[in-house]
Scaffold this active site. Structure first.
Site: not given
Ligand code: NAX
Length: 325
Positions: A11-12, A14, A16-17, A98, A112, A130, A159, A187
């Protein structure tokens, strides 16, 4: 400089990436003296955006960045990986339950896990960001039979940091004086932010804040902080999430500073009434690249009940994804 350390991020491209890649490349994970190869993984539709990320990384001319691999092939992305940030996940779409989200992500994380098993370093440290992060970590680890489940964890550090910040603000102290904070469980909205063991500037937090606040507003504010950020910013937490991911991995690799503890979701061992066989967030101390759950804490009935509730949610999630484990 020593041999290049392989750091994989899914997800690099995205939100967070995009934060994570640059901070790691600049040396904030392993220190400026350590050469790094970034292995950036995306899905095919995001490859053009990922090429842009790779171009910007090149344009930073970071001293410690050896190479950037940008790919939509997991095998290439995970090859020889020492540290793995599993950030990419399928977001919840309109009308999606959900349980649908769990199943869709279970498919992604089972594959993965299997590819990590074959291609990553067998001692790689894997952090799942994720969502649903705890259950995704369980699925990935279950599909990597040659890797120690202790090398997988899920992120509750954001958190944890949010809870420390709330307590600091409430007591009028700097956040650096807050210690022994704990996030228990999932989480998710059932997580239990617990200040009953925490200290602020050496004093028991329970002696500095009202019990009603500690058991009410404090908990809901931390649980709902992600939603509050979305409301304010129009998009979800990204810089703070990337920061937490780096802190989680850095402490795991280098040790928890100053005898404090941190929160990490790790394989449940039944302690403190938590369920076994799920990834559960506990207070942990890290040393020599390994972690240990903090033992011997005295928890009251309120805490035990909160731990039971979040544990049950994790067992439900596990049941929903059981055919992919
Ligand atoms: P984004 O939607 O901005 O980015 C996610 C990226 O992942 C996209 O570029 C997408 O193309 C890519 N992606 C999707 N499926 C994939 C796969 N199978 N292999 C490789 N890449 C893939 O989301 P972002 O805001 O960066 O959040 C990423 C994840 O972090 C989400 O699931 C979000 O819910 C989770 N979070 C978790 C947190 C935690 O504390 N554990 C907090 C922050 C965030 O909400």
């Amino acid at each position: 400089m020593s041999a290049s350390t392989q750091v994989a991020i899914t997800g690099a491209a995205g939100q967070i990436g995009y934060q994570l890649a640059f901070r790691i490349a600049s040396g904030q994970l392993l220190g400026h003296g350590q050469s790094i190869t970034l292995r950036l993984v995306e899905i095919a539709p995001a490859m053009q955006a990922l090429e842009g990320v790779a171009m910007e990384l090149e344009d930073c001319a970071f001293d410690s960045l050896e190479e950037v691999v940008a790919t939509d092939r997991l095998e290439e992305g995970f090859r020889g990986a020492d540290y793995v940030f599993l950030v990419g996940a399928k977001p919840r779409g309109p009308g999606m339950e959900r349980s649908d989200l769990l199943t869709e992500n279970a498919r992604i994380f089972s594959r993965q896990g299997a590819v990590l098993n074959e291609h990553a370093d067998e001692h790689a440290k894997v952090l799942v960001v994720g969502n649903p992060a705890n259950t995704n970590a369980l699925i990935a680890s279950s599909n990597a039979p040659d890797m120690d489940p202790r090398n997988f964890s899920a992120m509750t550090r954001l958190d944890h940091n949010r809870a420390c910040a709330q307590l600091a603000a409430r007591t009028g102290h700097h956040v650096s004086t807050v210690r022994r904070m704990t996030i228990w469980g999932n989480h998710s909205a059932t997580q239990y932010p617990d200040l009953s063991q925490a200290t602020v500037d050496g004093k028991a937090a329970t002696s500095l804040v009202e019990s009603n606040w500690a058991r009410g507003e404090f908990i809901t504010t931390v649980q709902q902080r992600g939603a509050s950020v979305i409301k304010a910013r129009g998009t979800s937490s990204a810089a703070s999430a990337a920061n937490a991911a780096i802190e989680h991995m850095r402490d795991w690799a280098h040790g928890t500073p100053g005898g404090d503890w941190v929160s990490m979701a790790v394989p449940g061992d039944g302690s403190y009434g938590s369920p076994e066989g799920v990834f559960f967030s506990y207070p942990v101390r890290c040393e020599d690249g390994d972690w240990e759950i903090v033992r011997g804490l005295d928890l009251d009935e309120f805490s035990q009940e909160k731990i039971r509730i979040t544990g049950e949610e994790l067992l439900d999630e596990r049941a929903a994804a059981s055919d992919l484990m």
